[in-house]
Scaffold this motif. Structure first.
Motif, mmCIF file in Angstrom:
data_model
loop_
_atom_site.group_PDB
_atom_site.id
_atom_site.type_symbol
_atom_site.label_atom_id
_atom_site.label_comp_id
_atom_site.label_asym_id
_atom_site.label_seq_id
_atom_site.Cartn_x
_atom_site.Cartn_y
_atom_site.Cartn_z
ATOM 1 N N GLU A 241 91.796 58.747 -26.219
ATOM 2 C CA GLU A 241 92.934 57.942 -26.669
ATOM 3 C C GLU A 241 93.581 58.538 -27.917
ATOM 4 O O GLU A 241 94.800 58.434 -28.098
ATOM 5 N N ASP A 242 92.759 59.160 -28.760
ATOM 6 C CA ASP A 242 93.314 59.752 -29.979
ATOM 7 C C ASP A 242 94.309 60.863 -29.681
ATOM 8 O O ASP A 242 95.267 61.069 -30.440
ATOM 9 N N VAL A 243 94.094 61.606 -28.600
ATOM 10 C CA VAL A 243 95.028 62.680 -28.264
ATOM 11 C C VAL A 243 96.373 62.099 -27.843
ATOM 12 O O VAL A 243 97.433 62.564 -28.276
ATOM 13 N N ALA A 244 96.341 61.059 -27.018
ATOM 14 C CA ALA A 244 97.589 60.404 -26.622
ATOM 15 C C ALA A 244 98.323 59.864 -27.850
ATOM 16 O O ALA A 244 99.542 60.026 -27.991
ATOM 17 N N GLU A 245 97.562 59.235 -28.757
ATOM 18 C CA GLU A 245 98.155 58.704 -29.988
ATOM 19 C C GLU A 245 98.715 59.831 -30.857
ATOM 20 O O GLU A 245 99.811 59.718 -31.405
ATOM 21 N N GLY A 246 97.975 60.928 -30.956
ATOM 22 C CA GLY A 246 98.416 62.039 -31.780
ATOM 23 C C GLY A 246 99.690 62.679 -31.264
ATOM 24 O O GLY A 246 100.602 62.987 -32.038
ATOM 25 N N ILE A 247 99.756 62.889 -29.953
ATOM 26 C CA ILE A 247 100.960 63.490 -29.358
ATOM 27 C C ILE A 247 102.141 62.538 -29.480
ATOM 28 O O ILE A 247 103.262 62.943 -29.826
ATOM 29 N N ASP A 248 101.918 61.254 -29.211
ATOM 30 C CA ASP A 248 102.995 60.271 -29.346
ATOM 31 C C ASP A 248 103.502 60.206 -30.781
ATOM 32 O O ASP A 248 104.712 60.143 -31.027
ATOM 33 N N ALA A 249 102.585 60.222 -31.736
ATOM 34 C CA ALA A 249 102.977 60.173 -33.145
ATOM 35 C C ALA A 249 103.785 61.412 -33.522
ATOM 36 O O ALA A 249 104.766 61.324 -34.276
ATOM 37 N N PHE A 250 103.385 62.564 -32.996
ATOM 38 C CA PHE A 250 104.108 63.807 -33.290
ATOM 39 C C PHE A 250 105.536 63.754 -32.748
ATOM 40 O O PHE A 250 106.502 64.094 -33.450
ATOM 41 N N THR A 251 105.670 63.317 -31.493
ATOM 42 C CA THR A 251 107.011 63.282 -30.889
ATOM 43 C C THR A 251 107.880 62.181 -31.493
ATOM 44 O O THR A 251 109.103 62.292 -31.515
ATOM 45 N N GLN A 252 107.228 61.129 -31.995
ATOM 46 C CA GLN A 252 107.968 60.021 -32.604
ATOM 47 C C GLN A 252 108.127 60.184 -34.115
ATOM 48 O O GLN A 252 108.668 59.305 -34.781
ATOM 49 N N LYS A 253 107.634 61.321 -34.635
ATOM 50 C CA LYS A 253 107.773 61.648 -36.055
ATOM 51 C C LYS A 253 107.192 60.553 -36.969
ATOM 52 O O LYS A 253 107.852 60.067 -37.880
ATOM 53 N N ARG A 254 105.948 60.180 -36.676
ATOM 54 C CA ARG A 254 105.242 59.205 -37.505
ATOM 55 C C ARG A 254 103.799 59.654 -37.691
ATOM 56 O O ARG A 254 103.334 60.591 -37.029
ATOM 57 N N HIS A 255 103.091 59.009 -38.583
ATOM 58 C CA HIS A 255 101.687 59.337 -38.784
ATOM 59 C C HIS A 255 100.840 58.679 -37.697
ATOM 60 O O HIS A 255 101.065 57.505 -37.361
ATOM 61 N N PRO A 256 99.873 59.398 -37.153
ATOM 62 C CA PRO A 256 99.022 58.800 -36.118
ATOM 63 C C PRO A 256 98.064 57.773 -36.709
ATOM 64 O O PRO A 256 97.695 57.836 -37.874
ATOM 65 N N VAL A 257 97.676 56.824 -35.864
ATOM 66 C CA VAL A 257 96.665 55.841 -36.237
ATOM 67 C C VAL A 257 95.471 56.094 -35.318
ATOM 68 O O VAL A 257 95.477 55.722 -34.142
ATOM 69 N N TRP A 258 94.461 56.738 -35.855
ATOM 70 C CA TRP A 258 93.321 57.142 -35.034
ATOM 71 C C TRP A 258 92.451 55.953 -34.645
ATOM 72 O O TRP A 258 92.169 55.091 -35.451
ATOM 73 N N LYS A 259 92.012 55.964 -33.383
ATOM 74 C CA LYS A 259 91.143 54.905 -32.893
ATOM 75 C C LYS A 259 89.684 55.373 -32.777
ATOM 76 O O LYS A 259 88.796 54.569 -32.572
ATOM 77 N N GLY A 260 89.476 56.663 -32.879
ATOM 78 C CA GLY A 260 88.124 57.187 -32.827
ATOM 79 C C GLY A 260 87.520 57.194 -31.448
ATOM 80 O O GLY A 260 86.304 57.180 -31.292
ATOM 81 N N ARG A 261 88.398 57.226 -30.441
ATOM 82 C CA ARG A 261 87.878 57.294 -29.062
ATOM 83 C C ARG A 261 88.905 57.970 -28.146
ATOM 84 O O ARG A 261 90.009 58.209 -28.528
#
Length: 261
Positions: A241-261
């Motif tokens: 899930e963190d990878v999906a969050e990281g990529i989404d945050a990158f494309t949306q120009k925001r800081h990721p919120v890590w879930k640790g899973r």
């Protein structure tokens, strides 16, 4: 939260565990008790999913002077020595196999098994006044077990020179040779280690734990096997899930919120 068992102090805060060698009068020599305490602490950390990073530090003037020579001389038995070196080897391998990065914070001298301890850590920052040696040969003992960790950090010729001469190298030379990452002024050591810890803790816990395990395992593989293994690990990592969050945050120009899973 801080705990202690005399020879090893443990402090835990915000996912960071600091293990502090605490035999300052003996230059933090690795006695049986200190090795056992390190092993117990590393085993507990390995089972704790909340830990993000480990810092290995020391009290007193030295970081670690290696094995406790007085204790060794008091037990002149080959079987005892085999068990002692096996115990030390387990500690070093536990550092390598720990699922999170271990950073050596080296404020002073690190010799023999103390140098081995630094070499076994994933990362190391040292004061520019610190010195390093594998000096067993000076007392007639070739540093065979420290050689295992040393040769996995520095070039073969440099490692052999250190092992054959027992001479100290400076922190700047240790950094140039790859034994440590950085040599910094002593009054900046705490800040530099803290900055590295915070950088690691800001990353996805999944990526850090995946990366630690992958990096260490592929080092002993052939090139083809390493690529096969790395591809499998990366594909599995992509499902987190963190990878999906990281990529989404990158494309949306925001800081990721890590879930640790």
């Amino acid at each position: 939260m801080a705990t202690e068992n005399n020879v090893l102090l443990t402090d835990t805060a915000d996912g960071v565990v600091t293990l502090t060698l605490n035999r300052p009068d003996q230059f933090n020599a690795l006695s049986e008790a200190l090795l056992a305490a390190l092993q117990d602490s590393l085993a507990a950390i390995a089972q704790d999913d909340s830990v993000r990073c480990v810092v290995l530090a020391a009290n007193g003037r030295a970081f670690c002077a290696g094995h406790d020579l007085k204790q060794m001389r008091a037990n002149p038995d080959q079987r005892y020595y085999e068990q002692l070196f096996a115990q030390c080897g387990r500690v070093m391998q536990s550092i390598v196999n720990l699922p999170v990065p271990v950073i050596a914070k080296v404020h002073g001298m690190a010799t023999a098994a103390g140098c081995q301890l630094v070499a076994s850590c994933d990362l190391a920052i040292a004061a520019d006044t610190a010195k390093f040696a594998v000096s067993g040969i000076n007392v007639g003992l070739f540093c065979s077990t420290p050689a295992v960790a040393l040769t996995r950090n520095v070039s073969a010729k440099k490692a052999f020179e250190m092992l054959m001469t027992g001479q100290f190298i400076s922190a700047d030379d240790a950094a140039a040779q790859g034994l440590i990452n950085h040599a910094v002024p002593l009054d900046q050591l705490d800040a530099q280690v803290d900055a590295l810890v915070q950088t690691i803790c800001a990353k996805s816990p999944v990526a850090v734990r995946t990366g630690k395990g992958m990096f260490q395992r592929q080092r002993v593989m052939s090139l083809g096997d390493a690529y096969d293994y790395a591809g499998q690990v990366m594909a599995q990592n992509m499902m987190a899930e963190d990878v999906a969050e990281g990529i989404d945050a990158f494309t949306q120009k925001r800081h990721p919120v890590w879930k640790g899973r």
